[in-house]
Every structure is written in structure tokens, then in C-alpha cells.
Design a protein around this motif. Structure first.
Motif, PDB file in Angstrom:
ATOM      1  N   ASP A 296       0.610  -1.251   0.204  1.00 11.45           N
ATOM      2  CA  ASP A 296       0.045   0.011   0.079  1.00 11.45           C
ATOM      3  C   ASP A 296       0.812   1.191  -0.118  1.00 11.45           C
ATOM      4  O   ASP A 296       0.744   2.065   0.808  1.00 11.45           O
ATOM      5  N   LEU A 297       1.638   1.111  -0.901  1.00  6.26           N
ATOM      6  CA  LEU A 297       2.849   2.277  -0.900  1.00  6.26           C
ATOM      7  C   LEU A 297       2.298   3.522  -1.652  1.00  6.26           C
ATOM      8  O   LEU A 297       2.595   4.007  -2.784  1.00  6.26           O
ATOM      9  N   ARG A 298       1.185   4.215  -1.047  1.00  8.54           N
ATOM     10  CA  ARG A 298       0.698   5.473  -1.399  1.00  8.54           C
ATOM     11  C   ARG A 298       0.120   6.350  -0.548  1.00  8.54           C
ATOM     12  O   ARG A 298       0.188   5.883   0.838  1.00  8.54           O
ATOM     13  N   LEU A 299      -0.159   7.365  -0.743  1.00 10.33           N
ATOM     14  CA  LEU A 299      -0.866   8.439   0.080  1.00 10.33           C
ATOM     15  C   LEU A 299      -2.317   8.521  -0.128  1.00 10.33           C
ATOM     16  O   LEU A 299      -3.238   8.894   0.837  1.00 10.33           O
ATOM     17  N   HIS A 300      -2.662   8.443  -1.296  1.00  9.57           N
ATOM     18  CA  HIS A 300      -4.284   8.562  -1.878  1.00  9.57           C
ATOM     19  C   HIS A 300      -4.814   7.330  -1.326  1.00  9.57           C
ATOM     20  O   HIS A 300      -4.306   6.281  -1.632  1.00  9.57           O
ATOM     21  N   ASP A 301      -5.921   7.413  -0.729  1.00 12.32           N
ATOM     22  CA  ASP A 301      -7.056   6.439  -0.503  1.00 12.32           C
ATOM     23  C   ASP A 301      -6.145   5.408   0.245  1.00 12.32           C
ATOM     24  O   ASP A 301      -6.369   3.977  -0.184  1.00 12.32           O
ATOM     25  N   ASN A 302      -5.503   5.652   1.297  1.00 11.62           N
ATOM     26  CA  ASN A 302      -4.797   4.617   2.057  1.00 11.62           C
ATOM     27  C   ASN A 302      -5.778   4.523   3.501  1.00 11.62           C
ATOM     28  O   ASN A 302      -5.090   5.230   4.521  1.00 11.62           O
ATOM     29  N   PRO A 303      -6.465   3.640   3.689  1.00  7.69           N
ATOM     30  CA  PRO A 303      -7.251   3.480   4.847  1.00  7.69           C
ATOM     31  C   PRO A 303      -6.335   3.558   6.305  1.00  7.69           C
ATOM     32  O   PRO A 303      -6.664   3.879   7.318  1.00  7.69           O
ATOM     33  N   ALA A 304      -5.365   2.729   6.150  1.00  2.49           N
ATOM     34  CA  ALA A 304      -4.466   2.473   6.937  1.00  2.49           C
ATOM     35  C   ALA A 304      -3.693   3.727   7.334  1.00  2.49           C
ATOM     36  O   ALA A 304      -3.617   3.794   8.599  1.00  2.49           O
ATOM     37  N   LEU A 305      -3.167   4.230   6.429  1.00  2.49           N
ATOM     38  CA  LEU A 305      -2.602   5.601   6.783  1.00  2.49           C
ATOM     39  C   LEU A 305      -3.433   6.540   7.200  1.00  2.49           C
ATOM     40  O   LEU A 305      -3.234   7.176   8.626  1.00  2.49           O
TER      41      LEU A 305
ATOM     42  N   TRP B 200       1.486  -2.970  -6.347  1.00  2.00           N
ATOM     43  CA  TRP B 200       2.395  -2.387  -5.191  1.00  2.00           C
ATOM     44  C   TRP B 200       1.595  -1.512  -4.522  1.00  2.00           C
ATOM     45  O   TRP B 200       2.034  -0.806  -3.657  1.00  2.00           O
ATOM     46  N   GLY B 201       0.215  -1.370  -4.726  1.00  2.00           N
ATOM     47  CA  GLY B 201      -0.793  -0.313  -4.038  1.00  2.00           C
ATOM     48  C   GLY B 201      -0.383   0.963  -4.070  1.00  2.00           C
ATOM     49  O   GLY B 201      -0.681   1.780  -3.363  1.00  2.00           O
ATOM     50  N   GLN B 202       0.202   1.379  -5.569  1.00  2.00           N
ATOM     51  CA  GLN B 202       0.340   2.944  -5.628  1.00  2.00           C
ATOM     52  C   GLN B 202      -0.938   3.412  -6.132  1.00  2.00           C
ATOM     53  O   GLN B 202      -0.836   4.914  -5.911  1.00  2.00           O
TER      54      GLN B 202
END
Length: 891
Positions: free
Chosen positions: A277-286, A530-532
Motif C-alpha cells: 500500500d505504497l501510496r498516500l491517496h485512498d490509504n485507509p491504514a494511513l 504495489w498499491g500505488q
């Protein structure tokens, strides 16, 4: 006297505002109203200097309210760029550093998903298409719905653009992009981008350079790159965004925005364990980690032994690891622009739990958040990690976002098992047993709270993801040079490709996604792996675009289906699901395998696809079918060899998807491909003009269009003028009699089905597959239990079986040409018809699709007549029919 009155008035205002602040904590006042009261009571200048200290007590009492007030404060005083320095100085009293101004709040957008996918969607389509009905994917949703939030700005406006590599003092260089720009702040209804002015006292954005160490995947002989220079369809440049595209999304709810970083405190931080989940957009864990109001420590732990699992999975091959290296470098830069940092760790073999417990001891963290992974061996790893953390008194939270539907929540209740393995059956299961509703996608945070001290980590190069092999003389084999030139590895690159696809390629996707000579696909699979980019964000954008291709949306259903199959059959990557087919007789010719891998089979379409895969790490789905059919049906090589090669060379190498598709292509999965791609005639559909072959096989570029896909038929004089010499400039075909090879493949299947008849259903002629316990329990408790057969201690299920296999069951030695259910897409065997189709292809590609559709309808009509005992239909008048000589041609 006036001064004393002013001071006394200010003291009264502050006392009054302190009371109002208490009402805010108790819920009697909202943050926006409280800030308005402060500005009204104290004025502009006094609010600028006093407000941060006034709300400082909230930092420990109610961190969430404190973050919201700080965001409102910064937004209000950031409207005048001349005041930015004053804002920074005022905030310095709290030891916080604003990294990025919050965006303008978008207009509310009504939620699209209400309890799952709508049954029908429609609308006008640009380009003159009419309103149409499209069946969507009912019930595909996250297992846990994300918090309320919408997208107010386009992704590429929120993300800092980062190049590949690690932070350095030199700016990035790229063939198509120059320096990495500063983050932008753009209103949601305009397409104009405004660059932030750098404020003195704030940290400048980092710069990047290319890393020198790459993946050591294979030896010199296998990784010495070809001489051909090529790239993927050029989508790296940031596309223009029309006003309609930018205004189509009306954001719903409030942005998932947190305030500026908190000052260092004793609050225990939250560990955010990033995996795919290597992203900032739409990342519920973040976003979930930020909602705790504590410092967040993002961490990535590389443990290759745990990734691989049992058997021969090859979960992360050389190309996939190289992409991961570049994606981590880009994420590092994006987090630094938010004032945060990515901690990288290389764990001891099989010791992700040990690495996490070490971080817990160093940071004092009491909570770990992660996005769920669905491979059975990784799921077991996560269960061990959860148990170990709970024993240490650390809370564990798992968020589902990698697939649209948690595969372990899919049930066949109310649907039964008939058609198991097909995407239609899977969609029916999701519709009959819907999970939680799919929530709106989330915006990225504008900043992240940081701990007082960062734990030490490993440098990116120490993970060994992009290490390059060396020859005996010490020179480096840079096999990734073409990959670097073909892709933008950043999260912004993912959204730019999606934007470009939705503006152009999506309108041709339904009919022309199989074209190899034009960019009609999204090329998003590596970013998805890779969840980008999240599948939810992708689906939101695909459905909110005015053109809604059902075929494109169903690709996400295929992805979820693959993970459901892997959850049911953990041995999917290495063991055939149909027991009888384990006894198939495969070739062991390593020379044929190497020629296929290197794109030197002598069949131009196959060679072009394999060279594109080698050089760029990607090839479209149609061409994957072409090369897989050639390997299995014509070279008689086992499907496992193709799976392992794809896992090593594909940038989007995905265990579940590759294993499912190669099993289906290898005739031993839950589904059977109802087609076999002919290595020559398939070119009439995907490369009628030969431009794709000319790009990747330049030694054939001078051949005429009508002969480039079968150069062995070219006259010697034309070959000499084109500079083609078989065995020197271009290889001779490694197999010649294609029809005989295909017939032998059918005979081998018929033989194993006859020998192991206990795995063939007597009534339907379908293959029988042993069911996993989970499906057995569901089937025995439903009306679908009568579909099962008992074989010893196994429950066997009749599964989808190709008609030509059923037909050959009665006569295994029957000639392949007499089989009415022949699945080979042979194309056109009449020369005059070939020339006509080639001409129509140049004018309108849909002509070839119409011809193929007509052929399929004729064949189905003929099959029905045979089944009903009726005579064959007479040939139509005036239609060209193949001559006996043409029927015997093998191309």
C-alpha cells in the motif's frame, strides 16, 4: 491610560475565548465557529499572534480538535502569500513546521455506492456514442468501509512529483520530465496549477538521483539485454485535464485531512506497517493511523523468505523487485514533503515479528496498523505477528483495501458451485452475499505528526532489491535501462496514466484492447500490484468517467477472483488443480524454452511480445495469451515454466493472477480458455499492419505488410532486399508443422482423460476437481450439495471443460481437423479474403472483429445442428471457401 484599557480589553477577550474553548471541547461549539469568534473578538493581527498559544491546551486534551483548528488557522492566513513568513514564525512558538498548505475544500459530492454497486449504469458517451446499459460488479466492496471523505483535488495536484532513486543533493533527471516540481495547490474546478513559494525557515523539498545498485536476478547469459531499444506507450507526460473531467467528481463529505505535526511529546507513536500500500491517496491504514492523534512511524520491512512462502511461488522476481526499489524511493520523497520519514528495515529470515518488536521497544509504540494481504502463507504470517504483538501488549489493527472484496469473505451461499472458476459465477457470489458497502475514496493527508526521535533504519540499497549482476570482467549488466526509460514509478505516475487512459484509450478499450500496435490499455497493473493506486480509486474514476466500459471494470473482478482461488487452493502456483492433467506428457526441450524466453522462436508475433516483455517488463493481456498458447499448445512445454518466467520478468508479477491464468491456459485450472491463439493468424486481429512486429523485431522491418508475420513464405529476392537471412539475422521457426503439434496436444489430453477416467464425470463429460474443505462445508449446507460427486474421501465437483476435449473422449485418436469444436483462432485461410480484411483493417479495425464474430456464430450454429442430429447447413452463395490446399496449410 489607553494602553492599560487595551491590555485590559485583550485580557477580557482572552478570558471569554477560554470559556468558548471549553464549550468547543464539550461539543457546544464547532471549530470553524470558534475561529470566527476569535477573529471577530481579537481582530486579524492579534489572532495571528495569539491564536496558537490560546489553543495550545487542546494539544494534550483533544489532539483531533487541535489539528483541525491549526488547519483552519493556516488556511485563513495563507490566503495572502505575504503573510506566510508571519504564519511560520507564529507557529514556531509551538515547534511545528507547516509543510504544505491545505487545499480549498471541494463542493460536496453525493456518495456513489449505496450498499454495493448499482445494478445498471448509463449515460452519454463522448464521441457520439449513445446511452447504453452496463452490468456492473454487484457487491464488490471493502471488508471495512473507509471513513467519510472525498476527493477535492486531482491526485497529481496533491502528490509531490518524485523521480526514481534515493534522496540526494542533485535534482532528478528523466528523459521526459526534468526537475521534480514543488507540490502544487490547485482549486478543484480549474485546470491551472500554481506553484508554492518557498517560505524561509521551512525545509526545502528533497531532490533525487538514480540508484547505482540493481537486482541480481539471473546470470550474464540470461540477463544480457537485447540490442533493440524500445519503450512502453509514452504516457509519462502529465496529460491535460479538461474542465469536464475535473468537474465530474463532486466530493462527498469532508476531506480526510489532519493538522500540522504535533510538537514532540511523550505520546506513544503508532507504527504504520506498509507492505503493498505504497501510496498516500485512498490509504485507509494511513488515515486510520492519523486518527489516533499520535505520532506516526511509517515502516517497510523486507523479508523475502516470508514473501515466497512454500513451494515454487517466486512471488517477487527480478523485475518486480526493481519496481519495488523505485516505488520505495518515490514514497520516501513524498513522505518527506509531509514532514515524515519512511523507516526501512531488512528483517532476518522469517522475522518480521522480531523487527516489529524491536521497533516497539525503540519507539514505545502501543499500536500497529497494516493493510491485509491475502496470500495464504502471508495471512498465516500476519496471524503469528498479531499473536506475538498481543502477547507484548501491543494492539494490532488490520485494514482491507488491497482488493475490492476480501477473498476470505466470499461465499457461494445461494449461488451454488455450478460455473465455479468463471468471473460470472464470482460476481454472482458477491451479489448474492454482499459485504460492507464500498466507501468513498480518501484524500491524502497534508501533513503527518512525527515522533520526537526517529528509530534507525537501513538504507534503501541495503535491501538488495535493485542490485545488478556483473560479468566475469567486472562490468555491470544494466538490464533495467529500458524499464527506467519506459515508466514513471511514482504514485503520481500512476494517476497520470489513469488520467491519460480515461481521456483517450478508454473509448477504444471495449473493442480494441487486444491491439498490440496501439496504446488502448491503461498500463496500471504494476501500480495496482504495489498499491500505488487503489482498486477503489480506480473503480471510482472508471465509473465517474462518461465512458463506462464493462470490460475494463470486469478486470478488477478477475483480480479479486484470482485471490479468491488462491485462498481456496494454496498450491495454485505450482500444482495442477485437475488431478488427471498432472499426468500430461510435456516436452523437456530446453532449447525451445530458451528460444521462447528470448524471443527467438522464428514466429514474429511471438518474438515481438517476448522481446517487449524482456525490455519493458510489461505486455498487454492479448499478447500474454498469444505467447502462452504457443508455449503450451505448440511447444508442449509445461505451464509452470511460463508462470516462473512471467514472475521473473513482469513488473506486475502477481502470484494469484499469474497462477490462475497460467493454470487455465495450461488446461488444468478451474476454467478452460475456450480459444487457442494461432501464432500467425492472431496477428490479423492485433497487428494487421505489422507495426508492432517492426518495433520489436527491427530486423524484419523492411518486409512487406502481407508477409511480415510469415517471413518463411517470402521469396528469396525480397528477403535479400530486406536484409533478412534465416539463421543469421533472424532465426528459423523452431517448429514447422503447427497443425500436427496442436493435434498431438489434443491427443495427450484425451489420453490422460481416458486413463484417469475416475476424474471425468460420466454424465456431463466434465473434468472433476477435488474441493477444498471451505467449499465443501458451504455446498453441503446448501441446495447445491447435489452437484458434488464422492471419490473415496474426496468431494469432486464437475468444472468447466472445453468442448473439444469432451468430443475427443469417445475417440482419443481422432484427427484434430475433424473436431467440430476446434478452439484455435485460425484467422482467414483464403488469400482473397485475407487481402480484403487487411484493407478493411487499415480503414476500420472493427471489420476484423465483425468477421471473427460471424465465424463464431457460424461455428456455434453448426455445433448445435450436430448435437440435434440435423444435417450441416449448406454454404452461403457467393462466399469464398478455402480450397483443399488452403485447408492443409499450416502457415
Amino acid at each position: 491610560m489607553n494602553v492599560k484599557r487595551t491590555i485590559a480589553g485583550a485580557a477580557d477577550n482572552i478570558a471569554s475565548l477560554s470559556n468558548t474553548l471549553q464549550q468547543l471541547v464539550l461539543g457546544g461549539e464547532d471549530p470553524g465557529g470558534f475561529f470566527g469568534i476569535c477573529v471577530s473578538s481579537m481582530g486579524h493581527s492579534e489572532t495571528l499572534s495569539v491564536f496558537p498559544s490560546l489553543i495550545q491546551p487542546l494539544a494534550s486534551v483533544d489532539p483531533s480538535q487541535h489539528s483541525t483548528l491549526i488547519a483552519i488557522y493556516v488556511e485563513y492566513f495563507s490566503k495572502d502569500e505575504e503573510d506566510e513568513l508571519e504564519v511560520a514564525l507564529a507557529l514556531s512558538l509551538l515547534d511545528v513546521k507547516p509543510q504544505q498548505k491545505p487545499a480549498c475544500r471541494p463542493e460536496p459530492r453525493p456518495p456513489v455506492w449505496q450498499g454495493g454497486y448499482p445494478a445498471k449504469v448509463g449515460g452519454s458517451i463522448p464521441g457520439g456514442a449513445t446511452k447504453s446499459k452496463t452490468t456492473t460488479l454487484p457487491g464488490l466492496s471493502y471488508a471495512q468501509s473507509a471513513a467519510t471523505g472525498g476527493r477535492g483535488r486531482r491526485p497529481s495536484e496533491n502528490l509531490p512529483k518524485t523521480g526514481s532513486g534515493v534522496p540526494s543533493s542533485t535534482p532528478p533527471t528523466h528523459p521526459s520530465r526534468g526537475r521534480a516540481p514543488l507540490p502544487t495547490d490547485t482549486h478543484s474546478t480549474t485546470s491551472q496549477t500554481t506553484r508554492h513559494k518557498h517560505v524561509p525557515g521551512l525545509p526545502a523539498p528533497p531532490t533525487f538521483h538514480q540508484s547505482d545498485r540493481r537486482q541480481d536476478a539471473v546470470n550474464d547469459d540470461a540477463r544480457d539485454p537485447l540490442d533493440t531499444e524500445g519503450t512502453c506507450p509514452d504516457q509519462s507526460q502529465k496529460p491535460k485535464r479538461s474542465k469536464n473531467r475535473r468537474q465530474r467528481g463532486k466530493g462527498c463529505g469532508q476531506r480526510a485531512v489532519v493538522g500540522l505535526p504535533h510538537s514532540p511529546s511523550a505520546t506513544p507513536p503508532v507504527l504504520l506497517w506498509l507492505r503493498r500500500d505504497l501510496r498516500l491517496h485512498d490509504n485507509p491504514a494511513l488515515i486510520g493511523s492519523l486518527q489516533a492523534g499520535a505520532p506516526v512511524v511509517p515502516v517497510f520491512i523486507w523479508s523475502p523468505e516470508e514473501e515466497e512462502g512454500p513451494g515454487v511461488t517466486m512471488a517477487t522476481g527480478g523485475a518486480c523487485r526493481y519496481w519495488l526499489h523505485q516505488a520505495l524511493a518515490c514514497l520516501q520523497g513524498a513522505l518527506q514533503l509531509l514532514g515524515s520519514h519512511l523507516v526501512l528495515l531488512k528483517a532476518d529470515p522469517g522475522s518480521s515479528l522480531g523487527a516489529l518488536l524491536g521497533l516497539v521497544g525503540e519507539t514505545g509504540a502501543r499500536t500497529v496498523l497494516a493493510t491485509a494481504l491475502y496470500e495464504p502463507w502471508l495471512r498465516e504470517r500476519d496471524q503469528r505477528v498479531e499473536a506475538g504483538l498481543r502477547r507484548a501488549g501491543v494492539a494490532w489493527r488490520m485494514v482491507h483495501s488491497y482488493c475490492l472484496r476480501d477473498p476470505y469473505s466470499v461465499s457461494t451461499q445461494g449461488v451454488g458451485l455450478r460455473g465455479l472458476g468463471s468471473v460470472s459465477h464470482f460476481i454472482s457470489c458477491c451479489e448474492q452475499n454482499p459485504g460492507p458497502a464500498l466507501g468513498p475514496s480518501l484524500d491524502p493527508p497534508v501533513s503527518m505528526p512525527t515522533p520526537s526521535q526517529w528509530p534507525p533504519g537501513d538504507p534503501l540499497d541495503a535491501l538488495g532489491l535493485a542490485r545488478m549482476p556483473r560479468r566475469k570482467d567486472g562490468t555491470v549488466i544494466d538490464w533495467a535501462a529500458n524499464i527506467r526509460a519506459s515508466w514513471d514509478f511514482s504514485e503520481q505516475g500512476a494517476h497520470a496514466r489513469l488520467e491519460a487512459f480515461l481521456q483517450d484509450g478508454v473509448y477504444r478499450y471495449e473493442k480494441e484492447s487486444g491491439r498490440a500496435d496501439s496504446p488502448n490499455t491503461s498500463c496500471l497493473s504494476p501500480y495496482l500490484h504495489w498499491g500505488q493506486i487503489s482498486p477503489r480509486w480506480l473503480l471510482w474514476d472508471a465509473k465517474s468517467a462518461r465512458c463506462r466500459p464493462q470490460k475494463f471494470q470486469r478486470k478488477l473482478a478477475w483480480r479479486d477472483l484470482a485471490y479468491w482461488q488462491l485462498s481456496l487452493f494454496p498450491a495454485l502456483p505450482w500444482e495442477s488443480l485437475r488431478p488427471a492433467y498432472k499426468a500430461l506428457r510435456w516436452s523437456s526441450d530446453r532449447g525451445h524454452l530458451k528460444a521462447w524466453q528470448r524471443g527467438r522462436t522464428g514466429y514474429p508475433l511471438v518474438d515481438a511480445a517476448m522481446r517487449q516483455l524482456w525490455l519493458t517488463g510489461w505486455v498487454n493481456n492479448y499478447m500474454r495469451h498469444v505467447v502462452a498458447s504457443f508455449l503450451i499448445a505448440y511447444l508442449h512445454l509445461p505451464w509452470q515454466e511460463g508462470y516462473l518466467w512471467f514472475q521473473d520478468t513482469l513488473l506486475d508479477a502477481d502470484v494469484a493472477i499469474d497462477a490462475m491464468m497460467w493454470q487455465n491456459g495450461g488446461m488444468c485450472g478451474l476454467d478452460h480458455w475456450n480459444f487457442v491463439m494461432h501464432p500467425v493468424d492472431a496477428a490479423l486481429t492485433c497487428d494487421p499492419g505489422g507495426s508492432y512486429v517492426r518495433k520489436w523485431c527491427p530486423e524484419l522491418a523492411a518486409l512487406p505488410d502481407d508477409i511480415i508475420h510469415k517471413p518463411w513464405r517470402c521469396p528469396a529476392s525480397i528477403l535479400r532486399r530486406a536484409g533478412v537471412a534465416f539463421g543469421h539475422t533472424y532465426p528459423e521457426p523452431i517448429v514447422t508443422d503447427l497443425e500436427a503439434r496442436r493435434g498431438q496436444s489434443l491427443q495427450d489430453v484425451a489420453q490422460v482423460r481416458s486413463t484417469l477416467s475416475e476424474y471425468v464425470d460420466e454424465r456431463s463429460g466434465c473434468d472433476l476437481v477435488p474441493l477444498p474443505p471451505r467449499l465443501v462445508a458451504e455446498a453441503l449446507g446448501s441446495a447445491g450439495g447435489d452437484q458434488l460427486r464422492t471419490g473415496g474421501e474426496q468431494f469432486l465437483l464437475p468444472v468447466i471443460t472445453r468442448m473439444e476435449f469432451k468430443h475427443r473422449r469417445g475417440d482419443p485418436g481422432e484427427d484434430a481437423a475433424s473436431n467440430p469444436y476446434d478452439a484455435v483462432l485460425k484467422g482467414y485461410v483464403n488469400r482473397k479474403r485475407d487481402e480484403t480484411v487487411a484493407f478493411l483493417n487499415q480503414r476500420d479495425f472493427s471489420a476484423s472483429v465483425m468477421n471473427e464474430g460471424a465465424q463464431r456464430r457460424e461455428r456455434l450454429d453448426s455445433d448445435m445442428r450436430i448435437l440435434e442430429g440435423l444435417p450441416r447447413a449448406p454454404p452461403g452463395r457467393g462466399r469464398a471457401r478455402p480450397t483443399p490446399a488452403a485447408q492443409g496449410q499450416t502457415s
